[in-house]
Design an enzyme around this catalytic site. Sequence first.
Site, short mmCIF file in Angstrom:
data_model
loop_
_atom_site.label_atom_id
_atom_site.label_comp_id
_atom_site.label_asym_id
_atom_site.label_seq_id
_atom_site.Cartn_x
_atom_site.Cartn_y
_atom_site.Cartn_z
N GLN A 1 10.64 6.88 5.80
CA GLN A 1 10.66 6.12 4.54
C GLN A 1 9.51 6.54 3.51
OE1 GLN A 1 10.47 1.51 5.14
NE2 GLN A 1 8.21 2.04 4.60
N SER B 1 9.46 -10.19 4.46
CA SER B 1 10.78 -9.97 3.90
C SER B 1 11.39 -11.31 3.69
CB SER B 1 11.49 -8.86 4.48
OG SER B 1 10.99 -7.88 4.77
N ARG C 1 1.28 12.80 2.22
CA ARG C 1 2.36 11.59 2.24
C ARG C 1 2.68 11.13 0.84
NH1 ARG C 1 0.56 6.73 5.97
NH2 ARG C 1 2.23 5.79 4.99
N TYR D 1 16.79 1.85 -2.55
CA TYR D 1 17.11 0.48 -3.12
C TYR D 1 15.82 0.10 -3.93
CZ TYR D 1 15.06 -1.37 1.27
OH TYR D 1 14.11 -1.28 2.27
N PRO D 2 15.79 -0.59 -4.87
CA PRO D 2 14.56 -1.24 -5.60
C PRO D 2 14.33 -2.61 -4.93
CG PRO D 2 16.41 -1.48 -6.73
CD PRO D 2 16.92 -0.99 -5.84
N MET D 3 13.12 -3.05 -5.04
CA MET D 3 12.79 -4.47 -4.63
C MET D 3 11.69 -5.23 -5.47
SD MET D 3 11.20 -3.99 -0.87
CE MET D 3 10.36 -5.79 -1.16
N ASP D 4 11.49 -6.39 -5.17
CA ASP D 4 10.51 -7.10 -5.71
C ASP D 4 9.81 -8.12 -4.95
OD1 ASP D 4 10.76 -6.34 -8.45
OD2 ASP D 4 11.86 -8.29 -9.22
#
Lengths: 278, 278, 278, 278, 278
Positions: free
Chosen positions: E211, E249, E157, E171-174
């Site tokens: 994912q 989220s 993995r 997509y990027p995220m914070d």
Amino acid sequence: MVDIPAVPLTLEGSAVLHQMFRIRRTAWRALDADSKERILEAALLALTRLEHGAKEGHPNQTAFFSQVGHKGDLMVLHFRDTIEDLHRAELAIAQLELSDYLEPTHSYLSAVELGLYESSAKTYGALAEKGLVPYTPEWNAGTAEVIARQSAAMSPRLFPEIPSSQYLCFYPMDRKRGENKNWYEVSMAERQRMMHEHGMIGRRYADCVRQIISGSIGFDDWEWGVDLFADDANVFKKLIYEMRFDEVSAVYALFGSFYIGLRIPAAALQEILVGNLP
Amino acid sequence: MVDIPAVPLTLEGSAVLHQMFRIRRTAWRALDADSKERILEAALLALTRLEHGAKEGHPNQTAFFSQVGHKGDLMVLHFRDTIEDLHRAELAIAQLELSDYLEPTHSYLSAVELGLYESSAKTYGALAEKGLVPYTPEWNAGTAEVIARQSAAMSPRLFPEIPSSQYLCFYPMDRKRGENKNWYEVSMAERQRMMHEHGMIGRRYADCVRQIISGSIGFDDWEWGVDLFADDANVFKKLIYEMRFDEVSAVYALFGSFYIGLRIPAAALQEILVGNLP
Amino acid sequence: MVDIPAVPLTLEGSAVLHQMFRIRRTAWRALDADSKERILEAALLALTRLEHGAKEGHPNQTAFFSQVGHKGDLMVLHFRDTIEDLHRAELAIAQLELSDYLEPTHSYLSAVELGLYESSAKTYGALAEKGLVPYTPEWNAGTAEVIARQSAAMSPRLFPEIPSSQYLCFYPMDRKRGENKNWYEVSMAERQRMMHEHGMIGRRYADCVRQIISGSIGFDDWEWGVDLFADDANVFKKLIYEMRFDEVSAVYALFGSFYIGLRIPAAALQEILVGNLP
Amino acid sequence: MVDIPAVPLTLEGSAVLHQMFRIRRTAWRALDADSKERILEAALLALTRLEHGAKEGHPNQTAFFSQVGHKGDLMVLHFRDTIEDLHRAELAIAQLELSDYLEPTHSYLSAVELGLYESSAKTYGALAEKGLVPYTPEWNAGTAEVIARQSAAMSPRLFPEIPSSQYLCFYPMDRKRGENKNWYEVSMAERQRMMHEHGMIGRRYADCVRQIISGSIGFDDWEWGVDLFADDANVFKKLIYEMRFDEVSAVYALFGSFYIGLRIPAAALQEILVGNLP
Amino acid sequence: MVDIPAVPLTLEGSAVLHQMFRIRRTAWRALDADSKERILEAALLALTRLEHGAKEGHPNQTAFFSQVGHKGDLMVLHFRDTIEDLHRAELAIAQLELSDYLEPTHSYLSAVELGLYESSAKTYGALAEKGLVPYTPEWNAGTAEVIARQSAAMSPRLFPEIPSSQYLCFYPMDRKRGENKNWYEVSMAERQRMMHEHGMIGRRYADCVRQIISGSIGFDDWEWGVDLFADDANVFKKLIYEMRFDEVSAVYALFGSFYIGLRIPAAALQEILVGNLP
């Protein structure tokens, strides 16, 4: 008790387009004299026609401004009866060979708007007293009658001539919708009171600034556009600074970019292309 | 009791334009020697004239700076009596063949401003004691008299010469209008107190930094522009860091981009175009 | 009781410039071999000179990095004694014919900085005990003495050599000035405590990361720049992630863009231009 | 008691792509007549085929709009059964020689969506009464059955024809996730109530505006796209202004840029390229 | 009582680079057939080699995607053992003549990451029970042992093959660090609980979505990157919409731009350059 809408009645007038262009002066300088003459002749014919656009009793004008700073060199301001007419005016420029020397840097689409806070309060109250429920056919007929009457009375303000002042100041703005301070959650009576106080400041400047408010909800990226016209540019600064302390601006106004231009006639195009101010 | 305006009296002086340009050095390098000479000769004549712009007893100067970093290579700073004069200075550069080698990257339009917090408090108080209601003709006459008197007394600060220091630091700023911390909702007495404390820090740096504040509400995208002039660039950092802890800056200041340049005479243009610092 | 300044004493060292360039590889590929050779020869001479910039006992170096991702291809990092020297180094690159093949994408101007939280607390306390009022000549003399002594002691950290690690991670940052959480409203004792805890994490990574902090208040668009040097890039991620949970970062840190590069000698320029990593 | 999901059931229909292009009119004007003819002939064939894309019983159409303002000149709106089909339509334009004269300025990817707030409440309630636990195979079968049934019933709204109105207004939007006002923390019953009130406003405009909502979570940078079609552009302004006062919009809506276009047939391409509106 | 770190143990695997390119189709169309053949031949050789990058037992692959919309036309996704290897793969493309026809529009640098919330809680608890103080050599040895063991167990993995699904969503995220809602101030137990609930949703989609989470703190402008692989693009929308309602989220996630691509083999390059989807 009958519920009363939170939305004030609003009158719409001319569709308005602001266009900002950078002049490609390097490319223009590189042209031979014959090409310049050919391009200018065609452009002047078209732009002069746009300038004097009277149609169906409305001015339907276009005005030209030499812009200060890097945001653009030429600002074109169109007022037309419909967005279709506005788009035809926009394309009348786009189809000119001159447009090879104009690079669009910004634009703004809106429609002249008069918000009827005071009439709305009266009308909604009167209709409620008659027991009419908002948005029923009878109620709609009542407000439509007010809008029709006021539109007729306000026609010169809804379809205005472009003031002939030396300076233009244009900026877009929003009403704040913060987590705690949210214009759209304020009661209509409170909004009416704040807008009234706001209007009082404008009235003190009435002899040196002409103001045209246009709405752009649904048309462009801010909720309203503001055009100020004056012969002394410092009054823009004074007026907007003073307004910044009134409640509706201090708490609820968000401002976009500011654009400053000096009025020029279409006939001055040749001068502006080389970098002269007539 | 008579209501007192929240807006301090403000004096306006020179209109100010900052222009930032990237130099197209690749294109310049590709030019033959004759063209370079022709372009430089015309440019030097025009830029030297802009540099020494004295008019009607005011300096009306233009100064040139070699910029550090990618935000631009050449910063031009104009002070003129009116925005029209400023725009003529801007166009005097745009119409040069030299401009084919200058790409505008940014600009900022403002007007030298002195905010009269202390005079305003006194004047508003005195007028209120006389029972004058704000914005009546008598009250307006009273404040107009103060503005006229102070403008005359402050003339050298309102229409300043450009200090000859080696380094320039320019940045725009706003006063915060947050949901809870909102400068425009603070009482004038509180604002006066905070501005006074703020000024005390500046005074400690008076012998090594010259500061010119210009207002840009209604002119450009921030509310004020700040120009700092010094021979030791580290004082910019020290001064602004120290100020960041005073109440008006800590709580209410929002800062834009910072621009740093080294003063050069117009005559150094040829050196700057090829990438030398005189 | 004597008031004590909220501003910690700060030492300044080298002026620092980060330059990021996109390499115009298409244009470079199109050059004939002779031109490439001529351009490279001149560039290598100049860049090698910049690399070894020792002057007045300080390293005054320049280092080159091959950048990962679209933010740029070549990152150049200059340390110099003054901003004027820095600008001369910047112009030494701009004046090369090589610069026709380098497009500036970003830059960052700052100055190596050591914030003396612990010394400041002691010094301010000691001066207060002597009854000295801040910013009086005696008090200024007292702090100037500390700054002079510490600057001498810290000279190798204030005017550092550029570490020779394989990887560089650069990012700018601010301290938050939110409506409720505002670093500049926190007491100096609290800030000192948080900075101390923050430093403890860095210390745990001391054997695998070299860190250089530079201040950019008044110089560029963020308050600080951070350069991390390591041979294992994953320690950047581990260190910064771990720090994100300490109070000063969790609550008060705002981060700009991150730039990652691999160290290359100036002599590797030719390889980098065609897209090889030595 | 059985827990009930917060997520409403949602139906997906056509994949939707908005493409905005700037027309390179300068380059087009520079073409000789033969080239123009060749390019137009190939383009018209391809675009007309895209316009009438019927496939497997769904319209699968493409429509063209002449855009107002600087955000683009030509807006292309594709509806297709899958993103793969959509991408084939996008590439069918990209592979045309015409595309040398079209510069992409923006695009938006989404999928027609119907949010079943009322059905979800009923279905979740009914399944809970049967004692079914969410996301067990039995519960999944229960919701799948509802989705299948509703998808069949709603097929014309899920795979719509593009309305033939003169004006299009497109904008993307989000639901706010603020620190205090967060749509995704509101109970489903409250969201259902607000969405119902919101829908009531739309219903009042049903005879003059056609609205197509598409979801873009996971596809593009906002959560939803909204397309409004009308013959009177002022109804966009009226409808969106009125909605701005309903609770779900006032408190929870964030809006992106607004795009306005006038419908043109593919056959009008030649006119649009030179700057005429048919 | 022994203090326990707030930072979860984290495993790092492949370094990951996303590259987005706009294809310069106009320039490509203008090439003669021989040049196209030469360029393609060299490119296919290099890209096919990148595609199958197996090294030291890890897949080290590169995959290609045809992008939907204006954000780019070609997305290249590299997984490599180190950032140096990643940069070599990036340069292997940059040095191709093909790159004259590829304009970088975006990129994202990260490293495959597994956050061990559950193991960390157990490990930290067990070490605390033994009386070990965090970050002492004994404690470090204890966590290093866990990391080594888990890294070995999770190797497939951590160094994954690129799934062969038709669609990619990146997509990027914070995690939010607001004034009141701040992920980095939440206790580890609470974070562990929220991440567990979050993971439960992902598990329900396990049969239709693959994912891969990568961390980018210290590497790029967001904290994490998310790659989703699926054969039905609508599951991206369903999964992310459903997750938007879970606590971690809804309250703590901030999202960047979304990028959608369709998988293509390197061998399809020729088709993609002219605008065909194989």
